[in-house]
Scaffold this active site. Structure first.
Site, short mmCIF file in Angstrom:
data_model
loop_
_atom_site.label_atom_id
_atom_site.label_comp_id
_atom_site.label_asym_id
_atom_site.label_seq_id
_atom_site.Cartn_x
_atom_site.Cartn_y
_atom_site.Cartn_z
N LYS A 44 0.83 -1.21 0.00
CA LYS A 44 0.00 0.00 0.00
C LYS A 44 0.87 1.26 0.00
CE LYS A 44 -3.27 2.96 0.63
NZ LYS A 44 -4.24 3.29 -0.39
N CYS A 71 -3.62 10.57 0.99
CA CYS A 71 -2.87 9.33 0.77
C CYS A 71 -1.47 9.60 0.21
CB CYS A 71 -3.64 8.43 -0.20
SG CYS A 71 -5.05 7.62 0.55
N1 LIG Z 1 -10.40 7.40 2.33
C1 LIG Z 1 -9.66 6.81 1.41
O1 LIG Z 1 -9.84 7.06 0.21
C2 LIG Z 1 -8.62 5.79 1.79
C3 LIG Z 1 -8.05 4.99 0.77
C4 LIG Z 1 -7.13 4.03 1.12
C5 LIG Z 1 -6.76 3.85 2.46
N2 LIG Z 1 -7.31 4.64 3.43
C6 LIG Z 1 -6.90 4.39 4.81
O2 LIG Z 1 -7.99 3.83 5.53
C7 LIG Z 1 -7.95 4.24 6.89
C8 LIG Z 1 -9.27 4.90 7.26
O3 LIG Z 1 -9.43 6.05 6.46
P1 LIG Z 1 -10.81 6.81 6.31
O4 LIG Z 1 -10.64 7.75 5.16
O5 LIG Z 1 -11.94 5.83 6.29
O6 LIG Z 1 -10.83 7.63 7.69
P2 LIG Z 1 -12.05 8.47 8.28
O7 LIG Z 1 -11.45 9.54 9.09
O8 LIG Z 1 -13.03 8.81 7.21
O9 LIG Z 1 -12.81 7.43 9.26
C9 LIG Z 1 -12.23 6.85 10.37
C10 LIG Z 1 -13.32 6.63 11.43
O10 LIG Z 1 -12.72 5.92 12.51
C11 LIG Z 1 -13.26 6.41 13.72
N3 LIG Z 1 -12.35 6.06 14.81
C12 LIG Z 1 -11.17 6.61 15.16
N4 LIG Z 1 -10.60 5.94 16.16
C13 LIG Z 1 -11.44 4.93 16.49
C14 LIG Z 1 -11.41 3.89 17.46
N5 LIG Z 1 -10.37 3.74 18.27
N6 LIG Z 1 -12.47 3.05 17.53
C15 LIG Z 1 -13.51 3.19 16.69
N7 LIG Z 1 -13.60 4.15 15.75
C16 LIG Z 1 -12.57 5.00 15.64
C17 LIG Z 1 -13.45 7.90 13.48
O11 LIG Z 1 -14.42 8.47 14.35
C18 LIG Z 1 -13.91 7.91 12.01
O12 LIG Z 1 -15.32 7.86 11.89
C19 LIG Z 1 -6.74 5.17 7.02
O13 LIG Z 1 -5.64 4.42 7.44
C20 LIG Z 1 -6.53 5.65 5.59
O14 LIG Z 1 -5.19 6.02 5.35
C21 LIG Z 1 -8.23 5.59 3.12
#
Ligand SMILES: NC(=O)c1ccc[n+]([C@@H]2O[C@H](COP(=O)([O-])OP(=O)(O)OC[C@H]3O[C@@H](n4cnc5c(N)ncnc54)[C@H](O)[C@@H]3O)[C@@H](O)[C@H]2O)c1
Length: 401
Positions: free
Chosen positions: A204, A258
């Site tokens: 990734k 990202c």
């Molecule tokens: N959004 C994208 O396009 C994308 C693409 C590839 C990878 N990622 C990766 O995926 C992961 C998540 O990204 P995202 O965009 O969904 O983030 P986001 O901020 O949209 O959502 C994360 C959620 O997790 C919750 N959270 C935080 N700590 C928590 C805990 N301890 N217990 C329960 N809930 C908790 C937050 O309240 C939030 O609602 C990250 O590592 C990101 O780098 C994201």
């Protein structure tokens, strides 16, 4: 496997669509989020993020009882973790959210459970989390499965890509890998590629670093060309006529949550080895500063020649064309810096209505009032602008015309 219970920890841009997609396959999914508002919204069958088709999907799976949200996890067969992994002050990865999610599920773990981390993570995170679990629950040693499976979806097309993209799936041992592959085969039609956890983690990070390095090359060329008096867009078009050359386009810098973030996860862990990756990050960050300096210089020349400050229309705030996402956006950084330095800036962003720190102008209004027009993002709305005014093009908009 259809009577299995799935817990999805983190219900954001990745977790919620994934939870909904699994629930659509008639598997019982318990979504967990620390944010009570998020939990309440989802339990009403509504969504708190912008993603096409997600509202209809969440509404139907919640109504049918396949998706429920809560603050606390329950005992499950499969646990998925999609919580944020930002970086700290000095570009150090912050895996505190992942650790907190792991600690939360530890009391609910039973023999045979499968724990999958989807959050983008530094190499070794899955093994580290396994250690934490076994320290707290040593009786589970050899009795649970752990894997890492990164996400590579494109915002705006998440529902389709979650189901159809290939996945790299790496367990802490071959049994874990197989368990995770069996699980993803319940809802993913793309190919499932088996590997180990460390390779999956680095896969990734490398995907996004590769994009960053390629964009840095184009950005470096743009600065060389500027000094040499050569049109970089023409140069790249000509070089790309070579059958084995494919140079990307330069821009205002690199943004988003990202590409601008993940390479630091490699640099911070492998500081001596990751030379190109670090240089690419620095070049792409420097490009934004370079753009700011160019605009300031142009403004100074205007002032000297006209005896007054120029009005500068800045076209585009998002981190890439045709989206409304401002996270880590270099164009936004340019606009904020110029405003802070007391230049008269008219920000234009057709994909958003308002911003909490400044007014957003319509394209026509800004172009009418401006002395200098600066193209920061190649939004499609800007392609047809015709103006005789001083123009600075940092995203190749003229080229696209
Ligand atoms: N959004 C994208 O396009 C994308 C693409 C590839 C990878 N990622 C990766 O995926 C992961 C998540 O990204 P995202 O965009 O969904 O983030 P986001 O901020 O949209 O959502 C994360 C959620 O997790 C919750 N959270 C935080 N700590 C928590 C805990 N301890 N217990 C329960 N809930 C908790 C937050 O309240 C939030 O609602 C990250 O590592 C990101 O780098 C994201």
């Amino acid at each position: 496997m259809s009577d299995k219970k799935i817990v999805m920890i983190g219900l954001g841009y990745i977790g919620l669509p994934t939870a909904a997609l699994i629930a659509k396959k008639k598997l019982k999914v318990f979504g967990v989020d620390v944010n009570e508002q998020v939990v309440d919204t989802i339990n009403k069958g509504e969504i708190h993020i912008v993603e096409p088709k997600l509202d209809v999907l969440v509404k139907s799976v919640v109504k049918e009882g396949y998706l429920k949200a809560s603050i606390e996890p329950i005992k499950a067969d499969v646990y998925l973790i999609a919580v944020p992994t930002p970086f700290k002050g000095d570009y150090e990865p912050d895996i505190a959210y992942v650790e907190s999610a792991i600690r939360k599920l530890i009391p609910t773990l039973t023999e045979g459970a499968l724990v999958i981390i989807e959050s983008t993570s530094p190499v070794g995170t899955t093994e580290k989390m396994q250690k934490i679990i076994f320290t707290e629950r040593p009786e589970l040693k050899g009795k649970i499965y752990m894997a890492f499976c990164p996400e590579r979806v494109l915002p705006g097309n998440v529902i389709y890509e979650l189901e159809h993209n290939d996945r790299a799936i790496g367990g802490v041992n071959p049994e874990s890998t197989q368990k995770a592959v069996d699980f993803y085969s319940l809802f993913v039609t793309g190919e499932l590629h088996k590997t180990n956890a460390r390779t999956a983690e680095l896969t990734k990070l490398v995907e996004n670093s590769s994009r960053d390095v390629q964009i840095a090359f184009a950005n470096e060329l743009s600065m060389i060309c500027d000094k040499a008096g050569i049109d970089v867009w023409e140069l790249i078009r000509l070089a790309n006529k070579h059958p084995r050359v494919n140079i990307l386009q330069p821009g205002t810098g690199v943004g988003g949550h990202c590409i601008a973030v993940d390479p630091w996860f490699i640099v911070s862990e492998f500081p001596k080895e990751a030379k190109i990756i670090r240089a690419a990050r620095e070049i792409n960050n420097y490009k934004t500063q370079w753009v700011i300096e160019k605009i300031k210089n142009k403004a100074l020349h205007f002032k000297i020649n006209n005896n007054r400050e120029p009005v500068i229309a800045c076209l585009g705030l998002a981190f890439k064309p045709n989206i409304d996402d401002l996270r880590e956006s270099p164009a936004l950084q340019v606009v904020k810096t110029l405003i802070n330095e007391n230049l008269t800036v008219l920000p234009v962003e057709p994909n958003i209505n308002k911003h909490k720190e400044f007014d957003i102008y319509s394209i026509n209004n800004a172009i009418d009032k401006a002395d200098i027009i600066v193209y920061l993002v190649g939004h499609k709305e800007f392609l047809s602008i015709l103006s005789e005014k001083i123009t600075m093009d940092f995203c190749g908009i003229k080229n696209a015309n």
